[in-house]
Design a protein around this motif. Structure first.
Motif, PDB file in Angstrom:
ATOM      1  N   ARG A 119     -20.266  16.994   2.276  1.00 58.39           N
ATOM      2  CA  ARG A 119     -21.470  16.663   3.041  1.00 58.39           C
ATOM      3  C   ARG A 119     -22.357  15.686   2.258  1.00 58.39           C
ATOM      4  N   GLU A 120     -22.526  15.969   0.948  1.00 58.29           N
ATOM      5  CA  GLU A 120     -23.348  15.090   0.103  1.00 58.29           C
ATOM      6  C   GLU A 120     -22.732  13.699   0.009  1.00 58.29           C
ATOM      7  N   ALA A 121     -21.397  13.653  -0.118  1.00 58.13           N
ATOM      8  CA  ALA A 121     -20.715  12.354  -0.231  1.00 58.13           C
ATOM      9  C   ALA A 121     -20.852  11.549   1.062  1.00 58.13           C
ATOM     10  N   GLU A 122     -20.712  12.236   2.204  1.00 62.18           N
ATOM     11  CA  GLU A 122     -20.840  11.554   3.488  1.00 62.18           C
ATOM     12  C   GLU A 122     -22.258  11.040   3.690  1.00 62.18           C
ATOM     13  N   ARG A 123     -23.239  11.862   3.267  1.00 60.38           N
ATOM     14  CA  ARG A 123     -24.632  11.410   3.348  1.00 60.38           C
ATOM     15  C   ARG A 123     -24.851  10.180   2.476  1.00 60.38           C
ATOM     16  N   GLY A 124     -24.230  10.202   1.290  1.00 59.26           N
ATOM     17  CA  GLY A 124     -24.354   9.065   0.385  1.00 59.26           C
ATOM     18  C   GLY A 124     -23.757   7.803   0.980  1.00 59.26           C
ATOM     19  N   LEU A 125     -22.594   7.941   1.626  1.00 62.13           N
ATOM     20  CA  LEU A 125     -21.941   6.791   2.242  1.00 62.13           C
ATOM     21  C   LEU A 125     -22.786   6.230   3.377  1.00 62.13           C
ATOM     22  N   ILE A 126     -23.366   7.135   4.179  1.00 61.18           N
ATOM     23  CA  ILE A 126     -24.221   6.701   5.292  1.00 61.18           C
ATOM     24  C   ILE A 126     -25.451   5.991   4.753  1.00 61.18           C
ATOM     25  N   TYR A 127     -26.053   6.563   3.707  1.00 63.48           N
ATOM     26  CA  TYR A 127     -27.245   5.957   3.122  1.00 63.48           C
ATOM     27  C   TYR A 127     -26.945   4.541   2.628  1.00 63.48           C
ATOM     28  N   HIS A 128     -25.852   4.394   1.882  1.00 61.55           N
ATOM     29  CA  HIS A 128     -25.518   3.079   1.330  1.00 61.55           C
ATOM     30  C   HIS A 128     -25.140   2.082   2.430  1.00 61.55           C
ATOM     31  N   ALA A 129     -24.575   2.605   3.528  1.00 59.76           N
ATOM     32  CA  ALA A 129     -24.227   1.719   4.639  1.00 59.76           C
ATOM     33  C   ALA A 129     -25.479   1.193   5.328  1.00 59.76           C
ATOM     34  N   PHE A 130     -26.519   2.034   5.453  1.00 53.94           N
ATOM     35  CA  PHE A 130     -27.715   1.627   6.180  1.00 53.94           C
ATOM     36  C   PHE A 130     -28.783   1.007   5.296  1.00 53.94           C
ATOM     37  N   VAL A 131     -28.788   1.330   3.993  1.00 55.97           N
ATOM     38  CA  VAL A 131     -29.803   0.714   3.125  1.00 55.97           C
ATOM     39  C   VAL A 131     -29.579  -0.799   3.061  1.00 55.97           C
ATOM     40  N   ASP A 132     -28.324  -1.224   3.235  1.00 55.75           N
ATOM     41  CA  ASP A 132     -28.021  -2.661   3.270  1.00 55.75           C
ATOM     42  C   ASP A 132     -28.474  -3.305   4.579  1.00 55.75           C
ATOM     43  N   LYS A 133     -28.760  -2.465   5.601  1.00 58.43           N
ATOM     44  CA  LYS A 133     -29.201  -2.981   6.900  1.00 58.43           C
ATOM     45  C   LYS A 133     -30.716  -2.911   7.062  1.00 58.43           C
ATOM     46  N   GLU A 134     -31.410  -2.511   5.991  1.00 53.40           N
ATOM     47  CA  GLU A 134     -32.863  -2.495   6.063  1.00 53.40           C
ATOM     48  C   GLU A 134     -33.357  -3.916   6.370  1.00 53.40           C
ATOM     49  N   GLN A 135     -34.344  -4.009   7.247  1.00 51.18           N
ATOM     50  CA  GLN A 135     -34.864  -5.296   7.728  1.00 51.18           C
ATOM     51  C   GLN A 135     -33.817  -6.036   8.570  1.00 51.18           C
ATOM     52  N   ASP A 136     -33.025  -5.265   9.271  1.00 50.70           N
ATOM     53  CA  ASP A 136     -32.028  -5.839  10.179  1.00 50.70           C
ATOM     54  C   ASP A 136     -32.136  -5.125  11.521  1.00 50.70           C
ATOM     55  N   ILE A 137     -31.425  -5.650  12.520  1.00 54.42           N
ATOM     56  CA  ILE A 137     -31.451  -5.080  13.863  1.00 54.42           C
ATOM     57  C   ILE A 137     -30.243  -4.170  14.071  1.00 54.42           C
ATOM     58  N   VAL A 138     -30.484  -3.029  14.723  1.00 55.40           N
ATOM     59  CA  VAL A 138     -29.399  -2.126  15.106  1.00 55.40           C
ATOM     60  C   VAL A 138     -29.575  -1.753  16.579  1.00 55.40           C
ATOM     61  N   THR A 139     -28.482  -1.407  17.208  1.00 59.42           N
ATOM     62  CA  THR A 139     -28.522  -0.954  18.599  1.00 59.42           C
ATOM     63  C   THR A 139     -28.016   0.476  18.645  1.00 59.42           C
ATOM     64  N   GLY A 140     -28.755   1.344  19.312  1.00 56.54           N
ATOM     65  CA  GLY A 140     -28.367   2.739  19.421  1.00 56.54           C
ATOM     66  C   GLY A 140     -28.684   3.289  20.799  1.00 56.54           C
ATOM     67  N   ILE A 141     -28.426   4.582  20.957  1.00 59.99           N
ATOM     68  CA  ILE A 141     -28.639   5.249  22.242  1.00 59.99           C
ATOM     69  C   ILE A 141     -29.689   6.335  22.069  1.00 59.99           C
ATOM     70  N   VAL A 142     -30.679   6.331  22.960  1.00 66.46           N
ATOM     71  CA  VAL A 142     -31.744   7.331  22.896  1.00 66.46           C
ATOM     72  C   VAL A 142     -31.148   8.716  23.171  1.00 66.46           C
ATOM     73  N   GLN A 143     -31.360   9.641  22.209  1.00 65.18           N
ATOM     74  CA  GLN A 143     -30.820  10.991  22.344  1.00 65.18           C
ATOM     75  C   GLN A 143     -31.868  11.972  22.885  1.00 65.18           C
ATOM     76  N   ARG A 144     -33.068  11.894  22.314  1.00 61.80           N
ATOM     77  CA  ARG A 144     -34.117  12.846  22.700  1.00 61.80           C
ATOM     78  C   ARG A 144     -35.459  12.276  22.277  1.00 61.80           C
ATOM     79  N   MET A 145     -36.514  12.992  22.660  1.00 60.09           N
ATOM     80  CA  MET A 145     -37.860  12.532  22.340  1.00 60.09           C
ATOM     81  C   MET A 145     -38.758  13.742  22.113  1.00 60.09           C
ATOM     82  N   ASP A 146     -39.671  13.639  21.127  1.00 61.76           N
ATOM     83  CA  ASP A 146     -40.695  14.655  20.964  1.00 61.76           C
ATOM     84  C   ASP A 146     -42.061  13.976  21.010  1.00 61.76           C
ATOM     85  N   GLN A 147     -43.099  14.638  20.555  1.00 59.42           N
ATOM     86  CA  GLN A 147     -44.450  14.094  20.665  1.00 59.42           C
ATOM     87  C   GLN A 147     -44.694  12.905  19.727  1.00 59.42           C
TER      88      GLN A 147
END
Length: 348
Positions: A119-147
């Motif tokens: 779990r820690e390794a997968e989190r690390g891989l996700i973090y490193h994948a997205f930290v390189d996308k900081e200040q970039d555009i991504v497209t996703g799907i709205v899952q839910r909303m709170d206040q």
């Protein structure tokens, strides 16, 4: 544990990139804690996992002394030499103390450790994948909303889009696709935390970079962006090639390029102006679509007094001062707008 478990560790090493040696070290450390907790002992122990057979053994580590005061931590020289005749005083003797039913505890502990490390390794891989996308555009799907947030599925991770970072014209519901700008990526104890924005000026800049090939290849450069999200924006562009019109490149044939971006931003008006090193020219361009008669520059105050025709005053200032405010943000200069008649009276 068994040989199958050791083979499983090797497979995890291949698939997840987590070193088998690191996993075994973590398992051994966890087993020491499990042994002390389950068998209520304070003695110093070492756990050994045989990487060939998977067999686990627990060894009590005791200092060899002449007189034993604490049997949990010490052993006499005579007793130690009954185990190994080469032991000397002050050596550390190891005596196997593997409990009979330790295999069940070991298997459960090992499974927990491996699951946690994966779990820690997968989190690390996700973090490193997205930290390189900081200040970039991504497209996703709205899952839910709170206040406070919209939660957007980006595939491997869920990102937060604060409601304060939505444009006034944004209306999203569950299942909608949303294009956003990554403002921050943090590695927290709960895993990667990704913060999105639809109001950030960087979103407009990245949309132009994606839509205009001349910006992507570096021929045209975005020098400045000023934005009041959902209402109006200004973008200053410059061409490194005299034969390439920076404004025309961004507008596109029949306005197709800029209209694509306007549609993505739900009708936000976009003024594309030519950047100039000459501040008087730059300020005049920034006040587009208003016509400017003259710009008087006050370098010390970093202020520009702009003279416009009487009938252009309301256009230059804009609704609630929006045009003038955005021009000031775009140029970084204070802008004082006067009509020609007002300037003439003042001069007299």
């Amino acid at each position: 544990m068994s040989m199958e478990f050791i083979e499983a560790l090797s497979e995890i090493e291949r698939d997840k990139g987590i070193s088998k040696d690191v996993l075994i070290e973590a398992i051994e450390a966890a087993l020491i804690s499990s042994y002390k907790r389950n068998f209520n002992t304070a003695q110093n122990v070492r756990v050994d996992v045989n990487q060939t057979t998977g067999q686990i053994k627990v060894y009590a580590r005791k200092t060899i002394v002449e007189e034993v005061l604490d049997p949990r931590l010490e052993i006499s020289l005579e007793a130690a030499r009954s185990i190994n005749p080469h032991y000397q005083l002050e050596d550390i003797a190891e005596i196997e103390v593997t409990p009979r039913d330790f295999g069940r505890i070991a298997a459960q502990t090992a499974k927990q450790v491996v699951t946690q490390r994966i779990r820690e390794a997968e989190r690390g891989l996700i973090y490193h994948a997205f930290v390189d996308k900081e200040q970039d555009i991504v497209t996703g799907i709205v899952q839910r909303m709170d206040q406070r947030n919209l939660y957007v599925d980006l595939g491997k991770v869920e990102a937060a889009l604060p409601l304060t970072e939505l444009m006034p014209t944004d209306k999203f519901k569950q299942g909608d696709r949303v294009k956003s700008y990554i403002t921050k990526v943090e590695n927290t104890s709960k895993g990667p935390q990704i913060i999105l924005s639809r109001t950030h000026p960087g979103l407009l800049k990245r949309l132009f970079e994606l839509e205009v090939p001349e910006i992507f290849d570096g021929t045209v450069e975005i020098r400045s962006v000023a934005r009041e999200a959902g209402f109006r924006s200004k973008i200053a562009v410059y061409s490194r090639n005299d034969e390439v019109d920076p404004v025309g490149s961004c507008v596109g044939q029949k306005g197709v390029r800029v209209q694509t971006i306007v549609m993505e931003l739900k009708g936000e008006k976009i003024d594309i102006v030519r950047w100039s090193e000459a501040i008087d020219e730059y300020v005049a361009n920034a006040l587009s679509p208003s016509k400017v008669l003259e710009v008087i520059v006050f370098e010390a105050e970093k202020m520009a007094r702009v003279i416009v025709p009487d009938y252009q005053l309301s256009l230059a200032i804009g609704i609630k001062g929006q045009n003038a405010r955005l021009a000031a943000k775009l140029t970084g200069w204070k802008i004082d707008i006067k009509t020609f008649c007002h300037a003439l009276i003042r001069a007299c």
